[in-house]
Write an enzyme that holds these catalytic residues in place. Structure first.
Site, mmCIF file in Angstrom:
data_model
loop_
_atom_site.group_PDB
_atom_site.id
_atom_site.type_symbol
_atom_site.label_atom_id
_atom_site.label_comp_id
_atom_site.label_asym_id
_atom_site.label_seq_id
_atom_site.Cartn_x
_atom_site.Cartn_y
_atom_site.Cartn_z
ATOM 1 N N GLU A 59 -38.235 10.350 -12.969
ATOM 2 C CA GLU A 59 -38.274 9.055 -13.641
ATOM 3 C C GLU A 59 -36.871 8.655 -14.087
ATOM 4 O OE1 GLU A 59 -42.692 9.065 -15.779
ATOM 5 O OE2 GLU A 59 -40.895 9.343 -17.010
ATOM 6 N N CYS A 60 -36.438 7.470 -13.718
ATOM 7 C CA CYS A 60 -35.222 6.852 -14.240
ATOM 8 C C CYS A 60 -34.018 7.791 -14.140
ATOM 9 C CB CYS A 60 -35.455 6.380 -15.671
ATOM 10 S SG CYS A 60 -34.244 5.179 -16.269
ATOM 11 N N ALA A 61 -33.654 8.474 -15.207
ATOM 12 C CA ALA A 61 -32.505 9.371 -15.157
ATOM 13 C C ALA A 61 -32.675 10.432 -14.079
ATOM 14 C CB ALA A 61 -32.306 10.043 -16.519
ATOM 15 N N SER A 95 -38.473 6.875 -9.332
ATOM 16 C CA SER A 95 -38.397 5.440 -9.623
ATOM 17 C C SER A 95 -37.924 5.242 -11.054
ATOM 18 C CB SER A 95 -39.762 4.773 -9.432
ATOM 19 O OG SER A 95 -40.591 5.003 -10.550
#
Length: 451
Positions: A340-342, A430
């Site tokens: 996720e993200c990072a 994502s």
């Protein structure tokens, strides 16, 4: 019955985190078992709550989970925080009392959660630039309620950033005219501020000794400035909750008996995560083991799945990029990966010009633009956590961009925008942050893929 309070304010920046964390720490210092909670999708404030109470900070979010899940998740935390349950639960609000999902009235707001919990609200009032006029503002908050399911009950106020004895007299007199109890008064104190940067407060994991000292100062200040006995008495006026406690073992099927190891990234660079994620993974049969990509050169022994959540890799790009042995291991890893993200940035070829793991054929870079908000998404590719057509609710929170913005096989389709994320083999990555209690089958599927 769980005694409980919701700490709210008229807006962000009024002092909610300072006072809520201080109350948690002050009650804990009295020897009470305190259950800490935060309204909304926030990873950083719960870290300070955990430091103040010695228990995991838990999020309550009707959008990310559901309205029906809020009270059970609350009870799960409150019942488990001590033998016989907790002595008090303190819930820190988000933004202004009635600020919720954009276009959704006060859905997912502090007021919404307070109603779902039947909890009295303590309103933090920023008195820095006002005197008697604070009564008009408080009166407005007491009489305005767009929820339609019983009004939010404001049980008292805590006056913050009061400048002098005379200023305090004026503000107390205004509250007396309104008939609202003043439960505390905090003077202007710059040394109580917690350092921030581009996404809010600096997480506890990055400044633990200083954060611990700050929380201890908050406890002392709040204990000296607030009527803890009156606040505890107010918390005890909350009615019983009928909802059963949330149970991760009732949410998922145990899909593996050989306890596959799921490695979860942590440390200073990857601090974003909800406690229920690990609980669901374990209920589905996994053994969760954390590792720190800044320090560990290998994945945990026997790792068969990899979870890399959010955080601040952009602050540690050089250190992450310098741990080439671990990056090579992750690049060669063939088990399921959820990022996720990072975590997605870490899997890219590079971040701000620094080589990363190279799992994804994309580059990442910091931008001046903040992307923030709730997201509804539908899976447009089968992955190790979702099937085509399944819908989830999450949130975005970042100041970075991916080039290209998604892969040739994207993970999700935003309901308000285009495709998002990457699916490649057994990897899904994502910008979408998910609260797994809102989609518990994610844990079931991920552990099944590991097994």
């Amino acid at each position: 019955m769980t005694p409980r309070l919701v700490v709210a304010a008229a807006s962000s920046g009024a002092g909610k985190t300072t006072i809520a964390t201080g109350l948690m720490a002050a009650f804990s210092a009295r020897g009470l078992a305190v259950s800490p909670h935060k309204v909304g999708p926030d990873y950083i404030d719960p870290g300070y709550h955990a430091l103040a109470t010695g228990r995991p900070g838990r999020n309550l979010d009707p959008f990310l989970t559901s309205e029906e899940a809020v009270a059970p998740l609350f009870r799960h935390a409150a019942n488990g925080c001590a033998a016989g349950g907790c002595d008090i639960a303190v819930v820190e609000g988000v933004m202004g009392l009635f600020d919720g999902q954009t276009g959704g009235g006060d859905f997912a707001s502090t007021a919404h959660v307070a109603r779902l919990l039947g909890a009295p609200v303590v309103l933090v009032v920023d008195c820095a630039s006002a005197g008697r006029s604070i009564a008009a503002a408080v009166h407005g908050f007491m009489t305005f309620d767009s929820g339609g399911h019983g009004r939010v009950r404001i049980g008292g106020v805590i006056l913050n950033r009061v400048g002098s004895d005379r200023h305090e007299e004026i503000c107390r007199a205004a509250m007396a005219e309104l008939g609202v109890p003043v439960l505390g008064v905090l003077r202007r104190q710059g040394d109580l501020a917690t350092p921030s940067r581009h996404l809010g407060l600096i997480p506890v994991a990055e400044r633990r000794p200083d954060a611990l000292e700050a929380v201890q100062r908050l406890a002392a200040t709040v204990a000296a400035s607030c009527d803890l006995d009156a606040l505890l008495a107010l918390a005890r006026t909350a009615p019983p909750l009928d909802a059963p406690a949330w149970d991760p073992h009732a949410e998922v099927v145990r899909v593996s008996e050989d306890s596959p190891v799921v490695a979860v990234a942590g440390g200073s660079a990857f601090t974003f995560g909800y406690a229920e994620q690990s609980e669901l993974l374990e209920a589905a049969g996994a053994r969760v083991v954390s590792f720190d990509p800044l320090r560990d050169e290998d994945l945990p022994e026997g790792a068969r799945g990899l979870v890399i959540g959010g955080g601040f890799p952009e602050m540690y790009a050089a250190e992450l990029g310098g741990n080439k042995r671990l990056m090579d291991t992750i690049a060669a890893f063939t088990g399921p990966v959820y990022a996720e993200c990072a975590g997605m940035l870490y899997l890219a070829r590079e971040l701000d010009g620094v080589p990363m793991c190279g799992v994804l054929d994309a580059t990442a870079a910091m931008t001046p633009r903040l992307t923030l908000g709730y997201r509804s998404a539908v899976a447009i590719r089968d992955s190790v956590v979702a099937r085509v057509g399944e819908r989830v609710r999450g949130h975005e929170f970042h100041r970075t961009a991916m080039t290209p913005p998604h892969g040739t096989t994207p993970a999700w389709q935003w309901t308000t925008d285009g495709p998002e994320g990457f699916v490649r083999d057994r990897v899904i990555a994502s910008y979408l942050h998910l609260h797994w209690a809102g989609s518990p089958r994610i844990a079931e599927r991920f552990v099944a893929a590991c097994a």
